[in-house]
Design a protein around this motif. Structure first.
Motif, PDB file in Angstrom:
ATOM      1  N   ILE A 266       0.858  -1.196   0.000  1.00 21.28           N
ATOM      2  CA  ILE A 266       0.000   0.000   0.000  1.00 21.28           C
ATOM      3  C   ILE A 266       0.897   1.250   0.000  1.00 21.28           C
ATOM      4  O   ILE A 266       1.961   1.249   0.623  1.00 21.28           O
ATOM      5  N   SER A 267       0.444   2.296  -0.684  1.00 20.55           N
ATOM      6  CA  SER A 267       1.316   3.461  -0.866  1.00 20.55           C
ATOM      7  C   SER A 267       1.492   4.260   0.424  1.00 20.55           C
ATOM      8  O   SER A 267       0.658   4.219   1.331  1.00 20.55           O
ATOM      9  N   CYS A 268       2.599   4.994   0.429  1.00 26.23           N
ATOM     10  CA  CYS A 268       2.964   5.853   1.558  1.00 26.23           C
ATOM     11  C   CYS A 268       1.833   6.804   1.905  1.00 26.23           C
ATOM     12  O   CYS A 268       1.501   7.019   3.077  1.00 26.23           O
ATOM     13  N   LYS A 269       1.207   7.366   0.874  1.00 28.24           N
ATOM     14  CA  LYS A 269       0.166   8.365   1.086  1.00 28.24           C
ATOM     15  C   LYS A 269      -1.068   7.742   1.728  1.00 28.24           C
ATOM     16  O   LYS A 269      -1.634   8.290   2.676  1.00 28.24           O
ATOM     17  N   GLU A 270      -1.468   6.579   1.232  1.00 28.78           N
ATOM     18  CA  GLU A 270      -2.638   5.904   1.795  1.00 28.78           C
ATOM     19  C   GLU A 270      -2.403   5.518   3.249  1.00 28.78           C
ATOM     20  O   GLU A 270      -3.324   5.465   4.055  1.00 28.78           O
ATOM     21  N   LEU A 271      -1.164   5.207   3.573  1.00 34.31           N
ATOM     22  CA  LEU A 271      -0.833   4.799   4.945  1.00 34.31           C
ATOM     23  C   LEU A 271      -0.546   6.001   5.842  1.00 34.31           C
ATOM     24  O   LEU A 271      -0.410   5.851   7.058  1.00 34.31           O
ATOM     25  N   GLY A 272      -0.437   7.163   5.239  1.00 33.23           N
ATOM     26  CA  GLY A 272      -0.185   8.371   6.030  1.00 33.23           C
ATOM     27  C   GLY A 272       1.200   8.410   6.659  1.00 33.23           C
ATOM     28  O   GLY A 272       1.410   9.026   7.695  1.00 33.23           O
ATOM     29  N   LEU A 273       2.172   7.748   6.010  1.00 33.45           N
ATOM     30  CA  LEU A 273       3.538   7.700   6.586  1.00 33.45           C
ATOM     31  C   LEU A 273       4.185   9.082   6.636  1.00 33.45           C
ATOM     32  O   LEU A 273       5.110   9.307   7.401  1.00 33.45           O
ATOM     33  N   HIS A 274       3.666   9.996   5.799  1.00 31.12           N
ATOM     34  CA  HIS A 274       4.229  11.350   5.739  1.00 31.12           C
ATOM     35  C   HIS A 274       3.670  12.239   6.854  1.00 31.12           C
ATOM     36  O   HIS A 274       4.043  13.383   6.972  1.00 31.12           O
ATOM     37  N   LYS A 275       2.746  11.703   7.652  1.00 32.90           N
ATOM     38  CA  LYS A 275       2.104  12.536   8.669  1.00 32.90           C
ATOM     39  C   LYS A 275       2.799  12.485  10.033  1.00 32.90           C
ATOM     40  O   LYS A 275       2.390  13.166  10.972  1.00 32.90           O
ATOM     41  N   ILE A 289      13.528  -1.441   2.161  1.00 29.83           N
ATOM     42  CA  ILE A 289      12.078  -1.563   2.008  1.00 29.83           C
ATOM     43  C   ILE A 289      11.597  -0.559   0.952  1.00 29.83           C
ATOM     44  O   ILE A 289      12.021   0.597   0.940  1.00 29.83           O
ATOM     45  N   THR A 290      10.730  -1.028   0.056  1.00 23.89           N
ATOM     46  CA  THR A 290      10.177  -0.136  -0.961  1.00 23.89           C
ATOM     47  C   THR A 290       9.031   0.662  -0.354  1.00 23.89           C
ATOM     48  O   THR A 290       8.076   0.088   0.174  1.00 23.89           O
ATOM     49  N   VAL A 291       9.180   1.992  -0.402  1.00 23.45           N
ATOM     50  CA  VAL A 291       8.099   2.856   0.084  1.00 23.45           C
ATOM     51  C   VAL A 291       7.571   3.602  -1.126  1.00 23.45           C
ATOM     52  O   VAL A 291       8.254   4.454  -1.689  1.00 23.45           O
ATOM     53  N   LYS A 292       6.345   3.235  -1.534  1.00 19.44           N
ATOM     54  CA  LYS A 292       5.793   3.809  -2.765  1.00 19.44           C
ATOM     55  C   LYS A 292       5.180   5.183  -2.526  1.00 19.44           C
ATOM     56  O   LYS A 292       4.459   5.378  -1.558  1.00 19.44           O
ATOM     57  N   GLY A 293       5.501   6.104  -3.446  1.00 17.24           N
ATOM     58  CA  GLY A 293       4.812   7.400  -3.475  1.00 17.24           C
ATOM     59  C   GLY A 293       5.035   8.323  -2.296  1.00 17.24           C
ATOM     60  O   GLY A 293       4.094   8.933  -1.825  1.00 17.24           O
ATOM     61  N   CYS A 294       6.255   8.386  -1.805  1.00 18.03           N
ATOM     62  CA  CYS A 294       6.525   9.332  -0.714  1.00 18.03           C
ATOM     63  C   CYS A 294       7.467  10.425  -1.180  1.00 18.03           C
ATOM     64  O   CYS A 294       8.440  10.147  -1.848  1.00 18.03           O
TER      65      CYS A 294
END
Lengths: 294, 190
Positions: A266-275, A289-294
């Motif tokens: 699941i993408s970085c944005k959907e998981l809210g990893l940037h928050k 680890i692959t972090v998609k879309g951050c």
């Protein structure tokens, strides 16, 4: 598996990423979550500090709403809400006088018969199913994780009945399921200071500081949590903790749903990893680890 | 820190205090045998004027004024470590709740004034909106405590990340919910 979902107040604001990652992960692993319509605050710690009847009635109101839904029970992501909902069930099932009083407040009897789980429990059922591994898009091997359970998920055991009160392993099993490495550490069920963050912040800085320092000393790359209040103390207040202790910590604190989501692709944005306050992306990438879309 | 110094003068205990605490909390305080496990595990004990086990002993002795004016009942984080480990299975955290209620009811001076302000601000926010509106809660709480800038440095970043709602939550049927919460007071009075 269809469950009534009680998000709780913080998931709508400070713990937005917990809500987002919960919804994304539940969908990916086949848990159908139906939000309880017009749920209200569980009362959290202030309600039981103010008035016992209020502290039982608020969760009981929500459980009565959930009873009308066609689900297998209620699941809760926040450890504090979980504890209050369980406490309401415990009070009305063990004390007829309290049940009668709550009935008067709600304008109808509540038997305490709506089952309440913490989200870690249905997730735990799914990750142990044979073939779960094949659903992962990547293994998070090499990432060392300190699973932090805190207080209200495991205590008091006669109310929560969750795992082992002194040495819980449920979150460590999530860590193992995604191929990461659980670290053995001493502070997994110690208190972060909870709501004292508002009233006596220096206590939270000391207690949460001890937790983060032990995680670091045990070799953890990140701390994993299942409670928005613990997250707020360990992540949002980490800069205050660093100042208080006079050390650099920079330890990312993730929700277990985010870790699971990463492995599920699941993408970085959907998981809210940037928050988060402490950005977890550099250490995740460093571990391959692959972090998609951050 | 004045830990046990205030216990040294041998006053007469307040009649019926132990019984009242037991009735309010539903816990048998009298069976505490002073093993000290609650204080050993308490994460906040270092900042309390009375250790949890000392508090239990003072309740047994009926020393009401000492108990209801201590800082311990306001510093307890409700982490439930004491209750989980008590070999006599006393729900010590519930005893703390009962003592807080009694201290407020009987207007005892509060050593940690922010705690009852935190509680009442939270409850009035909840009564008004049904769910906690965090931004509004922190604003009012800071005004009431006079710590105006507390946590304000965190607000811009949280706003940017969509983690702080500027508007309060809206849920259907608030009238009914307010009435339900009001009934708590009525039922308590009965």
């Amino acid at each position: 598996m269809k469950l009534a979902f009680y998000p709780g107040c913080t998931l709508e604001s400070t713990a937005r990423e917990y809500l987002d990652s919960t919804i994304a992960v539940a969908k990916a692993i086949g848990i159908e979550l139906e939000e309880i319509p017009d749920w209200i605050c569980c009362g959290s710690t202030p309600a039981h500090m103010a008035d016992e009847l209020l502290s039982i009635s608020l969760p009981a109101y929500n459980l009565q709403l959930a009873r009308r839904m066609d689900t297998e029970g209620v699941t809760v992501a926040c450890a504090s809400c979980y504890s209050r909902l369980r406490a309401a069930n415990h009070a009305v099932t063990t004390d007829p006088e309290k049940r009668a009083k709550v009935g008067k407040v709600l304008g109808g009897d509540y038997e305490g018969d709506v089952p309440v789980s913490h989200l870690l429990e249905p997730v735990g059922e799914i990750i142990k199913q044979p073939g779960f591994e094949s659903r992962l898009k990547q293994k998070l091997s090499g990432l060392k994780v300190a699973s932090y359970y805190g207080c209200l998920l495991v205590r008091p055991p006669e109310i929560t009945g969750f795992d082992d009160a002194e040495d819980p392993r449920s979150m460590d099993r999530v860590v193992e399921a995604v191929g990461a490495e659980p670290v053995d550490w001493r502070f997994k069920v110690e208190c972060c200071g909870a709501a004292l963050a508002f009233t006596r912040p220096e206590i939270v800085e000391k207690l949460s500081g001890q937790i983060l320092e032990d995680a670091r000393d045990s070799g953890a790359d990140i701390v994993l949590v299942a409670c928005p209040l613990c997250h707020s103390n360990l992540d949002l207040r980490q800069c205050d903790i660093e100042k208080f202790l006079g050390v650099d910590l920079e330890i990312p604190v993730l929700y277990f749903t985010q870790l699971l989501g990463l492995a599920l692709g699941i993408s970085c944005k959907e998981l809210g990893l940037h928050k988060h306050t402490i950005n977890p992306v550099p250490i995740l990438r460093k571990r391959g680890i692959t972090v998609k879309g951050c | 820190m004045r830990r046990s110094s205030r216990v040294t003068d041998h006053k007469m205990g307040s009649a019926g205090f132990l019984e009242q605490v037991e009735a309010d909390s539903g816990e048998k305080v009298r069976i505490c045998y002073q093993c000290g496990k609650c204080s050993a595990g308490c994460p906040v004990a270092y900042s309390m004027d009375l250790l949890p086990n000392q508090l239990m002993r003072l309740v047994q002795l009926g020393l009401k004024d000492e108990v209801l004016s201590c800082s311990t009942i306001w510093l307890c984080a409700s982490c439930e470590t004491c209750a989980t480990r008590c070999p006599r299975e006393i729900g010590i955290a519930r005893v703390m709740d009962a003592l807080r209620h009694m201290a407020r009811r009987e207007h005892y001076p509060v050593q940690v004034r922010e705690v009852p302000l935190f509680v009442s601000t939270f409850i009035s926010n909840l009564k008004r909106f049904g769910r906690l509106w965090e931004a509004g809660f922190v604003g009012v709480f800071n005004l009431r405590t006079g710590h105006l800038t507390k946590d304000m440095g965190k607000a811009p970043g949280m706003l940017r990340k969509g983690k702080l709602a500027l508007l309060p939550p809206r849920i259907k049927g608030m009238d009914k919910i307010r009435k339900m919460i009001k009934r708590v007071e009525e039922v308590n009075r009965q």
